[in-house]
Design an enzyme around this catalytic site. Structure first.
Site, PDB file in Angstrom:
ATOM      1  N   ASP A  15       0.852  -1.189   0.000  1.00  0.00           N
ATOM      2  CA  ASP A  15       0.000   0.000   0.000  1.00  0.00           C
ATOM      3  C   ASP A  15       0.888   1.239   0.000  1.00  0.00           C
ATOM      4  OD1 ASP A  15      -2.461  -1.264   0.113  1.00  0.00           O
ATOM      5  OD2 ASP A  15      -2.629  -1.133   2.296  1.00  0.00           O
ATOM      6  N   ARG A  59      -0.894  -0.807  -8.692  1.00  0.00           N
ATOM      7  CA  ARG A  59      -2.294  -0.430  -8.430  1.00  0.00           C
ATOM      8  C   ARG A  59      -2.343   1.094  -8.523  1.00  0.00           C
ATOM      9  NH1 ARG A  59      -3.694  -0.976  -2.467  1.00  0.00           N
ATOM     10  NH2 ARG A  59      -4.197  -3.156  -2.860  1.00  0.00           N
TER      11      ARG A  59
HETATM   12  P1  FDA Z   1     -13.703   9.602  -5.797  1.00  0.00           P
HETATM   13  O1  FDA Z   1     -13.270   9.913  -4.425  1.00  0.00           O
HETATM   14  O2  FDA Z   1     -13.706  10.676  -6.825  1.00  0.00           O
HETATM   15  O3  FDA Z   1     -15.120   8.905  -5.723  1.00  0.00           O
HETATM   16  C1  FDA Z   1     -15.837   8.521  -6.881  1.00  0.00           C
HETATM   17  C2  FDA Z   1     -17.173   7.952  -6.432  1.00  0.00           C
HETATM   18  O4  FDA Z   1     -16.954   6.744  -5.698  1.00  0.00           O
HETATM   19  C3  FDA Z   1     -17.949   8.825  -5.465  1.00  0.00           C
HETATM   20  O5  FDA Z   1     -18.731   9.781  -6.143  1.00  0.00           O
HETATM   21  C4  FDA Z   1     -18.778   7.802  -4.716  1.00  0.00           C
HETATM   22  O6  FDA Z   1     -19.883   7.384  -5.496  1.00  0.00           O
HETATM   23  C5  FDA Z   1     -17.845   6.636  -4.590  1.00  0.00           C
HETATM   24  N1  FDA Z   1     -17.056   6.676  -3.339  1.00  0.00           N
HETATM   25  C6  FDA Z   1     -15.739   6.970  -3.234  1.00  0.00           C
HETATM   26  N2  FDA Z   1     -15.353   6.883  -1.951  1.00  0.00           N
HETATM   27  C7  FDA Z   1     -16.435   6.564  -1.245  1.00  0.00           C
HETATM   28  C8  FDA Z   1     -16.658   6.340   0.143  1.00  0.00           C
HETATM   29  N3  FDA Z   1     -15.677   6.450   1.051  1.00  0.00           N
HETATM   30  N4  FDA Z   1     -17.908   6.004   0.537  1.00  0.00           N
HETATM   31  C9  FDA Z   1     -18.907   5.883  -0.365  1.00  0.00           C
HETATM   32  N5  FDA Z   1     -18.745   6.089  -1.704  1.00  0.00           N
HETATM   33  C10 FDA Z   1     -17.536   6.422  -2.129  1.00  0.00           C
HETATM   34  N6  FDA Z   1      -5.192   5.260  -1.239  1.00  0.00           N
HETATM   35  C11 FDA Z   1      -3.891   5.471  -0.872  1.00  0.00           C
HETATM   36  O7  FDA Z   1      -3.508   6.610  -0.624  1.00  0.00           O
HETATM   37  N7  FDA Z   1      -3.044   4.394  -0.775  1.00  0.00           N
HETATM   38  C12 FDA Z   1      -3.410   3.132  -1.072  1.00  0.00           C
HETATM   39  O8  FDA Z   1      -2.599   2.212  -0.990  1.00  0.00           O
HETATM   40  C13 FDA Z   1      -4.764   2.915  -1.471  1.00  0.00           C
HETATM   41  N8  FDA Z   1      -5.213   1.662  -1.785  1.00  0.00           N
HETATM   42  C14 FDA Z   1      -6.471   1.517  -2.340  1.00  0.00           C
HETATM   43  C15 FDA Z   1      -6.885   0.277  -2.791  1.00  0.00           C
HETATM   44  C16 FDA Z   1      -8.090   0.142  -3.458  1.00  0.00           C
HETATM   45  C17 FDA Z   1      -8.510  -1.198  -3.968  1.00  0.00           C
HETATM   46  C18 FDA Z   1      -8.935   1.286  -3.646  1.00  0.00           C
HETATM   47  C19 FDA Z   1     -10.232   1.193  -4.392  1.00  0.00           C
HETATM   48  C20 FDA Z   1      -8.549   2.506  -3.144  1.00  0.00           C
HETATM   49  C21 FDA Z   1      -7.336   2.627  -2.474  1.00  0.00           C
HETATM   50  N9  FDA Z   1      -6.945   3.850  -1.946  1.00  0.00           N
HETATM   51  C22 FDA Z   1      -5.636   4.019  -1.540  1.00  0.00           C
HETATM   52  C23 FDA Z   1      -7.933   4.944  -1.743  1.00  0.00           C
HETATM   53  C24 FDA Z   1      -7.981   5.889  -2.929  1.00  0.00           C
HETATM   54  O9  FDA Z   1      -6.788   6.633  -2.980  1.00  0.00           O
HETATM   55  C25 FDA Z   1      -9.169   6.845  -2.835  1.00  0.00           C
HETATM   56  O10 FDA Z   1      -9.046   7.613  -1.672  1.00  0.00           O
HETATM   57  C26 FDA Z   1     -10.531   6.158  -2.832  1.00  0.00           C
HETATM   58  O11 FDA Z   1     -10.542   5.074  -3.705  1.00  0.00           O
HETATM   59  C27 FDA Z   1     -11.641   7.141  -3.289  1.00  0.00           C
HETATM   60  O12 FDA Z   1     -11.362   7.610  -4.568  1.00  0.00           O
HETATM   61  P2  FDA Z   1     -12.148   7.153  -5.899  1.00  0.00           P
HETATM   62  O13 FDA Z   1     -11.107   6.783  -6.897  1.00  0.00           O
HETATM   63  O14 FDA Z   1     -13.110   6.098  -5.621  1.00  0.00           O
HETATM   64  O15 FDA Z   1     -12.787   8.465  -6.458  1.00  0.00           O
END
Ligand code: FDA
Length: 312
Positions: free
Chosen positions: A130, A182
């Site tokens: 991570d 990732r």
């Molecule tokens: P964004 O935040 O723009 O959200 C897009 C849409 O997704 C929202 O409109 C909503 O519908 C939905 N959504 C997103 N978050 C939500 C929540 N908390 N609750 C409900 N709905 C939500 N970060 C990091 O810094 N280091 C890491 O190692 C990882 N590892 C990791 C693994 C995996 C498998 C994932 C999916 C994510 C991570 N992350 C991470 C977290 C990542 O950086 C990020 O903070 C979250 O995925 C939210 O960003 P989105 O890409 O989903 O987009």
């Protein structure tokens, strides 16, 4: 403002001690965390596998403060790898280097990671490192490239965050070494000196890095719940004739379960990150910071409880 406050609170152990045994907080955490114990997390993984979804198990816990704690976290990871193997689950693990002693000494961390990666290699499994805050980016990548990846090429990969300015060049670095990446947006509170302050720029950088990884990367994990970006990934791979077996989508436990299942139905690989353990507070606060509607949900529950309604 709310996001900054929640990210600030995520770093406050005193607040965690306060909420640790709060019934409502624990109930809310259950939406994003598979449980406090490994057996609960394994049940969650089994349920995901039954739906055609693979998993990555994460034992919650960040920086450890002494060698004993680092060895203890590592030994829990060895047990997780053993259980995944014994129960023939379709799952790997995600690890934070600070939980493996990085802040105590790099040599300790490397030695612990050899144990974990050695076990993963014996099972032909995989360990994702991570990515934590920007204070750790270079150390994590250097340690990965110089000490771990050369020995365990098939068993270890990294995470890159599109909110950092440096990430497009880190993507190029990863393409050269042919390692698995990732790609996520990034979850920590970062200053404008290192990270795009504007979400539109973070999203645009995500798409730019994603295109490169999909075309030239080694089995990238497209980790996002953003439907616009997911649609762009689908469009891009169709246009460039990239086979669905060459990448996977990844999402977090409890978030957009509808989309997780839909993508599986459409024939895409989908992996869900399954966090578990007693140290759920910083993880939960980062999930709240991402979506203020989640704060409204928990506040609503607290209010209902205060006025005596206990059905939610
Ligand atoms: P964004 O935040 O723009 O959200 C897009 C849409 O997704 C929202 O409109 C909503 O519908 C939905 N959504 C997103 N978050 C939500 C929540 N908390 N609750 C409900 N709905 C939500 N970060 C990091 O810094 N280091 C890491 O190692 C990882 N590892 C990791 C693994 C995996 C498998 C994932 C999916 C994510 C991570 N992350 C991470 C977290 C990542 O950086 C990020 O903070 C979250 O995925 C939210 O960003 P989105 O890409 O989903 O987009």
């Amino acid at each position: 403002m709310l996001r900054s406050t929640l990210l600030y609170l995520s770093n406050q152990p005193r607040v965690f001690r306060f909420v640790r045994n709060n019934r409502l907080a624990k109930k809310f955490a259950k939406r994003f965390v598979a449980g406090e114990r490994l057996d609960e997390a394994l049940v969650a993984v089994k349920a995901l596998n039954a739906k055609g979804i693979t998993a990555s198990l994460d034992l919650l816990g960040e920086s450890v403060t002494n060698e004993r704690e680092a060895h203890s976290a590592a030994s829990e990871y060895l047990t997780i790898l053993d259980r995944i193997h014994e129960q023939q689950l379709d799952a790997n693990v995600s690890v934070k280097l600070t939980a493996m002693g990085l802040d105590i000494s790099e040599e300790l961390c490397v030695s612990i990671m050899h144990d974990v990666l050695g076990r993963a290699q014996a099972y032909s499994s995989f360990v994702r490192l991570d990515m934590e805050s920007s204070a750790y980016t270079e150390r994590t990548l250097r340690l990965f490239e110089e000490r771990l990846y050369p020995v365990y090429k098939a068993n270890v990969g990294i995470v890159l965050q599109s909110y950092l300015y440096r990430t497009s060049s880190d993507v190029e670095r990863a393409i050269q070494t042919k390692c698995r990446v990732r790609l996520c947006k990034g979850a920590y509170k970062e200053p404008a000196s290192v990270a795009f302050p504007d979400k539109r720029e973070v999203d645009a950088n995500y798409v730019k890095c994603m295109h490169v990884l999909l075309e030239q990367g080694t089995y990238p994990g497209i980790a996002t719940h953003d439907p616009v970006i997911i649609n762009e990934a689908k469009r891009f791979v169709a246009e460039h004739g990239i086979d669905r077996s060459r990448f996977e989508f990844q999402m977090l436990y409890g978030i957009r379960r509808d989309m997780q299942e839909q993508l599986v139905k459409e024939g895409y690989g989908m992996r869900v990150y399954v966090p578990f353990g007693t140290q759920w507070y910083p993880y939960l606060m980062r999930r709240l910071a991402e979506r203020p509607a989640n704060v409204a949900f928990i506040t609503g529950n607290v209010m209902r409880e205060m006025i005596g309604g206990r059905k939610s």
